[in-house]
Structure formats: structure tokens, C-alpha cells
Design an enzyme around this catalytic site. Sequence first.
Site, short mmCIF file in Angstrom:
data_model
loop_
_atom_site.label_atom_id
_atom_site.label_comp_id
_atom_site.label_asym_id
_atom_site.label_seq_id
_atom_site.Cartn_x
_atom_site.Cartn_y
_atom_site.Cartn_z
CG ASP A 55 -2.10 0.95 1.08
OD1 ASP A 55 -1.77 2.07 1.00
OD2 ASP A 55 -3.25 0.78 1.33
CB VAL A 56 2.47 3.12 -2.65
CG1 VAL A 56 3.33 4.31 -2.76
CG2 VAL A 56 3.32 1.69 -2.70
CD GLU A 57 -3.37 4.82 1.52
OE1 GLU A 57 -3.85 6.02 1.74
OE2 GLU A 57 -3.83 3.80 1.67
CB SER A 58 3.67 8.09 2.23
OG SER A 58 4.61 6.67 2.30
CD GLN A 85 -5.21 3.04 -1.83
OE1 GLN A 85 -5.43 3.94 -1.05
NE2 GLN A 85 -4.16 2.23 -1.62
#
Length: 344
Positions: A87-90, A147
Site C-alpha cells: 500500500d503506497v499512499e506516501s 485507490q
Amino acid sequence: MTDLPPEVDVAMVFDAGATADTDYWRALRDEYVPALHARGTRVAYTLWIDKLAKADIPLTDQAYRDYAQKLVDTYVTPYGLDGIDIDVESYPTGDNLTRAIGVFNALGDIIGPTSGSDKILIFDTNQNGSTPLFTAVSSKVSYVLLQAYGRGTAGMQSTWNTFADKIAPCQFLPGFSFPEEQDRTHWGDAEGIYDPATAPGSTAYEYATWQPQGGTKGGFFAYAVDRDGKVWGDNSITPTSFTWMKNLSAVQDDAAGVAPKAATAALAADRITIRGVGAPGATVSVKVTGPGRIPTAASTTAAVDGSWTLVLNRKLTEPQTATITQKLPHTGPSAPTEVRFIGD
């Protein structure tokens, strides 16, 4: 997890902090994963990108390889899982970016499309495809989950264009969110029980039918799938019948011209009633073959929850066979399912 419908191809698990020292992990290994595998659903473990970027390891290829193997040995192998979802949200920078790239690519040598294994490695993000991280690891990625909660499809092609030179369309899956309990975002992607009359106006429906120019996407994904059927502000925790997931799967297949999977079917004790579960909205047909006087061919439409019932005009006798197929408006028929009456 065993409540998930067979339309779900990949399910994600992750540690939300409340599962430590519980029986969940034994149940995952011994009950949930075997049951999901039996119906054709794969299971991946979700890790945050910080698990890679901020790992306490030196910036060396050997350290990346050792740490990647440790991740697989910790999160995949013990539970019989099918891969890892990152999960890459930064946006890692500096040494953290270097480390994240090194570990991700090392993971890709163990699992993912270039590893020679049957395991999957997923890049799960709210970002576009032009970031330094994705650019450096894209060749190791099985699927990209975008997302796109609350966005709609107006800018989806532009977003896809940032990925298009790195992955194939069939690796790209836009995603929507159901309303979580205590949800402050109110994405509004899919709320309440699925209604064929109003669903086409939803973001979730848009994602199911949208296709990138010149190709066919890999599918769609949904976050908080256990909240399928809830409206925003309903914080109760109750079972779901997955009406959105079942119906959107059928909508997506129909839009892409993909025939649905074979329907389930069972003959009742009265030998004239056949019941099963198929794709919502599909036309389910039965044809009987064999010696003697045979029942007339019949058809019906699967309900919103996929259930269907057909009543023959005469009893099925031994050794007659009832063959059931289903089709959506723009697809060919499914593979057949057969039922027979076997006398005492």
C-alpha cells in the site's frame, strides 16, 4: 472471510492492530485460506510502503534480498497466502526511497510476474504512475490497484496514461470504497443495497464499465467490502449479502463481453425444481436430454443476489440430464452445469 462471494478473485488481509494474540491467524491459515482457495479466490497480505522504506537495514543488495525473503517468510508462507500487496499512499524520498525500491525489486525476484513463481506482487496506491518509486519497480508488479475513491471516471484515462508505458491494461484495476463505520470521508461510491435502476449513476458502476483506450482493464477492486450494502452513517456491524460485488462483477463481464462462470445448480427432492446461484441479471436456461419423455426447455432471470429457481413441466427421470447455462445480455453462454436424478 469465507462469506466472500466467488466473484472475488483476490482478497487482502492485514493486521489492523486488534488481531494480536487472537485466534485469527490460526483461523486464517487453517480455515479461511483453504476455503477461499477451494473456490478460486487468492489471498494477499497488505503491507504499508513504510515497512520497506523505513526498514532497519543497510542500503545494499544483499540486505534488500535478505529482508525481502524475511517478509515472505513472515507474511506469506506461514499462512499459505498467494502474495503481498504493498500500500503506497506516501512519497518516500532520499535513502527511504532507495531502500523501498531495493526491497520491492528484491521481493519481485521472489514473488510477482518475473519471479518464476505463481505468487503475486501488487502495487496498491492513490498516486499516478509517474512517481520515482513506481517507475523503478513497475516491471516487478503483477497488478496496480488505483485507490480512486470518490473520483469518478472523468479523469481516469489521464491517470491511466501515466501507467500505460509501464504496465499492460490488464494489470490496472481502479477501486472504490464502501462506507466504513465511523467514516468521515463519505466518498459516496456505492451505498445501500444494489438497485439496478439507480446503480448506473454510481461511481462503483462507472468503474465496472470503464475501459482504458485500446485495451481491457484487469477488473475493479473494492475497499471495506464487508460494508457492502451499508449507507453512510450506518455504523452497525451486520452480515452482508454482497449485492454490489455480485452485480458489478456481472455488469463488468457483460460490458467486456466475458461469459459468466458456470452457475451452481441442485435438483430438489420433487425432481422438477432446480435451484442455484448465478450472475445477477443473467438469463439462466435449462435443457434436458436423455431417453423417454423429457421436460420442456425453460429459462429464468437470476435475482439481484444471484439466486434463481426453475420449475420443470415434468419430473426428471433416470438417466436424464438437465444442463444449465447462463448468459448476460452481451456475452455468450457460460460453461454448463449438469444435474441428474439418481434413483434409489
